[in-house]
Each structure stands twice: as C-alpha cells, then as structure tokens.
Design a protein around this motif. Structure first.
Motif, short mmCIF file in Angstrom:
data_model
loop_
_atom_site.label_atom_id
_atom_site.label_comp_id
_atom_site.label_asym_id
_atom_site.label_seq_id
_atom_site.Cartn_x
_atom_site.Cartn_y
_atom_site.Cartn_z
N VAL A 49 0.84 -1.20 0.00
CA VAL A 49 0.00 0.00 0.00
C VAL A 49 0.88 1.25 0.00
N VAL A 50 0.60 2.16 -0.93
CA VAL A 50 1.27 3.45 -0.99
C VAL A 50 0.21 4.53 -0.79
N VAL A 51 0.42 5.39 0.18
CA VAL A 51 -0.55 6.44 0.52
C VAL A 51 0.03 7.79 0.12
N LEU A 52 -0.70 8.52 -0.72
CA LEU A 52 -0.32 9.89 -1.07
C LEU A 52 -0.97 10.82 -0.05
N ARG A 53 -0.15 11.50 0.72
CA ARG A 53 -0.71 12.40 1.73
C ARG A 53 -1.58 13.45 1.07
N ASP A 54 -2.73 13.72 1.68
CA ASP A 54 -3.67 14.68 1.11
C ASP A 54 -3.03 16.05 0.94
#
Length: 692
Positions: free
Chosen positions: A584-589
């Motif tokens: 999982v890769v999360v792009l910070r808002d």
C-alpha cells in the motif's frame, strides 16, 4: 371570495420576503429564513387556484391562453429586466471564472428550468466548491411556473370530466355557471399533493442536495394552498375565537421555523410541514378571525408595502448580495442587511415602472397574444445577451499545458524555494482561470470516475502487458493525481487500474455528514472494491489517497477529524490489503486553500499575492490521520509531495506559470502533471521496496 383583496395576505407576503432577505443577509436571528419561500408557495397556490376555480364555476371552462397571458404580463417583464441587470452585474463584479456559469443560469432562468440545473449542480461533487449562482433565487420562480403549467390543465380536465358525467346523466350539456363539485377538485389536489409530500420526505433523506431545488418535492405546498381556496367558503364560517387561535398558532409556527431551523435542518421533507401548515392556518383563519387574528399585525402599512413589491424585491436582492460579496469580499450580517435594504430602491422602481404598467396595460389585456409575445421577448433578450457573453469566455485550449513549467521550476528539495513563493504577477497563467474548473483528469471525461452515487467502475492505464499491477483508488483527491500517475505507469511499464469515486474514500467505516444514500453508496462501493481487489484483480501495489472524513463509531457516535477512530479505520483498511499480499502506498492529502483559488486569480491578475494562503492552516486537518495511520505500519509507505505544492510559509496560487488549484481543494490537472518527475521518483522507490 378568494379573488377579493386580502390585506392580511398582502402583509403575509411582506413577512415572507422579509424572512428570505434576513436569511440571505446572514442575520443570526433568522437562521431559518429560507422558509419564507414555502410561505410564498402556499399563498400562490391559494390565490391562483381561487381565480381559476372561480372562472371554472362562472363559465364552465378555463381560458388557458388568457391565464398564461396574465402570468406573462405579471412576471416576465420584471424578470427579464432583472436578468439583463444581473448579466451586467456579473460582467462587472464577478470573476471571469463565473461568466460561463452565469450565462448558462440566465438561459435556464429565462426558460424557468433553473431549479433543475441547480439541483444537478448541488448533487455534483465537483460543483460543490463553486460559489452560489447569482441567479440561485430564481429556483423558486421556476418551481411555481412549472406547477402552473400543469395545474390549470388538470383543473380543466376535472371540469370536462364532470361536464361529461352530467351530460350523460341528464342527457344534455352542462350549463355554464353550475358549480364543479369541490370533492372532485380536492381529488385533483390530493393527486398532486399526496405523492409530492411523500416524495419530498424520501428524497430529502436520500438526496438532500437535489431535494431542495426540484419541483416534485414542493408541489404539495402549492397544492395545499389550492385546497384552502377550495374550502374558503366553509373556512369563512369558522367561529371567530377558533379562527383567531388558529391564525395566531399559524403565525407562531412560521416564527418557530424562522428561529428553530438552520442550514443543518433536513429540508424540505417533513420539516417543511411546520412553516407550510403555519402559512395555511394564517390564510384559512383570516376572514373569520378579522382583527382578532394575525391581521392585526399583518395588515400594517410597512408589511403591505413590502408585500406589494415582494416580487421585484425578491428578484433584486440576491444578485446585489452576490455582486457585493464578489466585489468586496465576504459580507458581515450588517453589510448584508445594508445591501438587501438598498435593494428596495430598484425593486420599487421596477414595481412602478415595469410590473404595474405591463400588468394593467389595456393594450395587453385586450389581446392576450400580445402579452404572450411580450413574455417571449422578455425572456428572449436576456438569452441572446447571455449567448453573447458566452463568446467572451476564453477557450479551454487558450494555453497549452506545456507552455508553463509549473512545479519544474522548483529545486529537488523544494521547501523554502523562492521560485515557489507568492508573487504579484505571472507572465502566463495556465490554465486560464476562466476555464480552470474544466482542467481535471481525463478519467472524468472517459467515465472512469464514479460520481457521488455511482457504482464501482474501472479503467486501465499504463502498459497492458506490464508485469507489475497497480490499483489506484480513493476519492476525488486521489483522482487529482492521475495526470501524474498515468504517464509514470506508461514510462515504467506498469499495468494500472483506477477505481475512484467522489466523496468516498477507501475506508472500512461508515462516513458521516452525508445523506443516507451517499453513505449506502459509499459502503457498497467499498464492499465491491475489496471483493474485486482480493480476487482475480488483486494488485501488486495499491495507491490511495483521500480527503479527511468523519466516521461513525461502533456505538453510533461520530469521530473528530483526527482522532483514534479515523486512524484505526485507515490502519484496518490498509492492513487488510497488506495481509493479502498487496503493498500500500498512501499519497498524503494536499493542502486546502479554504478559498476558491481560480476565482481569486481571475479577480487579481496583477495582485496574485492576495490569493496566497498560510501553509500551516492549509495543512491542518488534511492528511494528518493518513500520516499517523501509516506510521510504523508494515507494508505501507506514505508519500508526501506537499513541499512541491506549497514550498513556503504562504502558499502561492501560481507556481511556474501554472495555476495550482482549480477550486478550493483540487489541484489543476496541469499542475498535477508538472509533479510527474517527483511522483515518479517517489513511486519507484516505494515500488522497489514492494518486490520480494
């Protein structure tokens, strides 16, 4: 007789328009002033039905041409004058970003269908960040006129049916002047009103944004006024004391709605019954109660004067408020009150110079066709001017995306880079602010992005034969990254699938602050997506991002924006994919400007620093839960590119000649695309870690 002048109703009109004006001005003591429109609906239904039924009783028919000619004389000249004035105000006061929408609203308002246009926009997530239309108030006029397209025809059909039955029973035609049975007419009222009231309750719960504007949720209010007209003779025989109590109770109900309702009230739905029934009681009790009832306060000079000009006053006050706010910034309640008070001047002039002269013109009264032609002219001229205004709006292709570097002007470590600091002028601004709202990912045009109530949909991108599969999922704040992600996937040979949906994050929890239908739609979408991604379409890497939401706690309460419940929901959701073998890769808002950046830039071409906003405030409550949830969670990588979006302590609206935001929170596709090299490096590193 309902056609006789009722001074108490004239005063009630004054009350209704005053409620709307106070609410629009932002006066704190009138949080429920929007119910003034519902009071108007009841009054209109009562008066117009009374006139129609009186004609039907008197002549055995309703002259539809004459009826619509009267409506044309009464309404269209004043409405046309204000539409033209509004176009001028919009051109002078509104930023170019709003000219196209204003012209479209004028066309819809002239055709009396603007309420459906507003309903569609209210339900469109991408339009929710837009400022209110300068013609938003025309929605209620559209509702009334749509009602009066069908209502006289329905009464004519009832009259014809009664005549046919009588002719069959007596073997001769119905005699003119014989009264149509009220039970039949009340049946017509019920046929319209009952389904409308039930639909209003349902739709207000399911789609409150649309329910406020659509005609079908308001027909019952006009129909109730019609029912009062049918029972006017009986109501006039009420005991004086009973009528007085009923009238005061009705006025109190309107007052209770005024102070007890606010923007959070579920409306119209069942809540509308309070002001609607209140108005009905005031009207019903008037003749029998006399001066013992509300007429004591309604039949006063000020309220009757307001009632007389209420139509013109209603037309004028909102465009002036919107224009003043666009010109001078957000108005205080006092400033708003000054503007709506000043609107009495053009309203009075319109009433005396336009409304009454056309309404009572012998030339027009004598030949109804002339009145209809006048109405067509009154609507047609603003439409033509609106079309001309549309030709002044810059083309979407006015600037090629490659004509400005955007984030490419920033150094590799962009924090505090002077090239990203606010400046008053930019040699070029791409996209042009006037068309920035359309500068969004291609996935929207291709139908790859699900709307607020849409079902799971998918589109592929990148290399169809790629060995590494990537799923991109989340809400519109994930979709805004696609102009950068798609070319990266093609360059690196990744096979990508996108699954995005407005107002719906990838989250194993129920979102609150949404309608019941939104909540259900989002839960279903998440369920279907998890089932798909855990089956044959299981990706190697999942990229996700979203805005920050409130979630419902197990006990039924709601969480705060950054409390443990939100973090737990994010960790639980991501862990389920990691446990299934997906990285999982999360792009910070991204930062939230809290103002419409394209509008601001359009209005401040040589003072762009006015559109800058503080970085600290813009990053508060945006991505903090993501950052905390990703911390020390195996298999999850957080990517934060916000330093390349807001490099300095004040975030610039334009960087490298590119407009950063298209609205209050979404990046323009052009600026997102300029972030491609940075995102490529960050994703490559994250994907490398995902290999065994």
């Amino acid at each position: 007789m309902t056609r006789d002048f009722r001074p108490d109703i004239a005063g009630l009109r004054g009350v209704a328009v005053a409620l709307v004006l106070l609410w629009h001005a932002g006066v704190p003591l009138a949080p429920g002033g929007f119910v003034g429109v519902d009071v108007f609906f009841v009054i209109s239904g009562f008066l117009i039905t009374g006139l129609l039924v009186a004609e039907l009783d008197r002549t055995g028919r309703i002259d539809l041409v004459a009826f619509y000619a009267r409506r044309s004389r009464r309404l269209l000249p004043a409405a046309g004058v204000v539409l033209l004035a509004t176009l001028a105000l919009g051109w002078w006061c509104l930023p170019a970003t709003r000219w196209s929408d204003t012209a479209g609203d004028v066309i819809a308002a002239a055709a009396y269908v603007v309420n459906w246009r507003l309903a569609d926009q209210a339900g469109d997530y991408l339009a929710q960040d837009q400022p209110p239309s300068i013609l938003q108030h025309y929605w209620s006029l559209a509702v009334e006129e749509q009602f009066y397209l069908i209502w006289p025809v329905l009464l004519v059909l009832v009259g014809a049916l009664v005549a046919r039955r009588r002719a069959s029973a007596r073997r001769h035609a119905r005699e003119p002047g014989s009264r149509v049975p009220r039970a039949w007419l009340l049946g017509a009222v019920a046929a319209v009103g009952v389904p409308s009231s039930l639909w209003s309750a349902y739709l207000t719960d399911a789609e409150p944004e649309r329910a406020y504007f659509v005609t079908t949720t308001r027909l019952w209010e006009l129909a109730l006024g019609g029912a009062l007209a049918l029972g006017a003779a009986r109501l006039s025989r009420l005991p004086r004391r009973v009528a007085a109590w009923l009238g005061w109770a009705g006025l109190a109900a309107i007052g209770a709605a005024l102070v007890g309702f606010d923007r959070e009230t579920s409306f119209p739905g069942w809540s509308a019954a309070l002001p609607v029934l209140g108005a009905a009681l005031v009207i019903a009790a008037g003749p029998a109660a006399g001066r013992a009832g509300p007429a004591r306060v309604l039949d006063t000079g000020v309220l009757r004067a307001l009632g007389a000009i209420s139509y013109s006053l209603y037309l004028w006050h909102w465009p002036l408020l919107v224009a003043a706010e666009a010109r001078y910034g957000e108005l205080s309640a006092l400033a708003g009150l000054v503007v709506v008070t000043a609107s009495v001047v053009p309203a009075a002039l319109t009433y005396h110079l336009v409304e009454n002269p056309f309404r009572y013109s012998r030339h027009l009264v004598r030949v109804p066709a002339r009145a209809l032609r006048l109405g067509a002219l009154s609507a047609g001229v603003p439409v033509l001017v609106a079309v001309v205004l549309l030709t002044t709006v810059p083309s979407v292709a006015g600037n090629a995306p490659g004509s400005a570097p955007g984030a490419a002007v920033l150094r590799p470590q962009p924090r505090d880079d002077p090239a990203g600091s606010p400046a008053d002028r930019a040699t070029v601004v791409v996209p042009d602010p006037a068309v920035a709202s359309g500068d969004m990912p291609a996935s929207y045009r291709k139908g790859c992005h699900a709307g607020t109530y849409g079902k799971l949909t998918t589109c592929e991108f990148g290399d169809p034969a790629g060995r590494l599969t990537v799923a991109v999922t989340g809400d519109s704040h994930m979709a805004q990254w696609l102009p950068a992600i798609e070319p990266v996937a093609t360059e690196l040979g990744w096979r990508g699938r996108m699954y995005t949906k407005s107002s719906c994050p990838l989250l194993d929890a129920e979102i609150v602050k949404q309608s019941a239908r939104q909540v259900t739609s989002c839960l279903d979408w998440n369920r279907d997506l998890r089932a798909l991604l855990s089956g044959p379409h299981r990706p190697d890497v999942l990229i996700t991002s979203s805005a920050q939401y409130h979630v419902r706690l197990p006990g039924g309460g709601t969480s705060g924006r950054n409390d443990a419940a939100v973090v737990d929901a994010l960790r639980r959701t991501w862990r389920s994919f990691v446990d299934a073998g997906t990285r999982v890769v999360v792009l910070r808002d991204t930062p939230y400007p809290a103002r419409h950046i394209a509008d601001c830039v359009a209005a401040n071409r040589t003072r762009l620093t006015r559109c800058a906003f503080p970085r600290s405030a813009a990053l508060t409550g945006t991505g903090e839960a993501q950052e905390e949830a990703a911390r020390d969670l195996p298999g999850v990588t957080l990517i934060d590119l916000n330093d390349a979006i807001c490099p300095t302590e004040r975030c610039a609206a334009v960087i490298g000649g590119v407009l950063v935001y298209r609205d209050k929170s979404h990046l323009t596709a052009t600026y997102a695309a300029s972030l491609r090299p940075r995102l490529k490096d960050a994703l490559s590193a994250a994907f490398a870690r995902s290999r065994p």
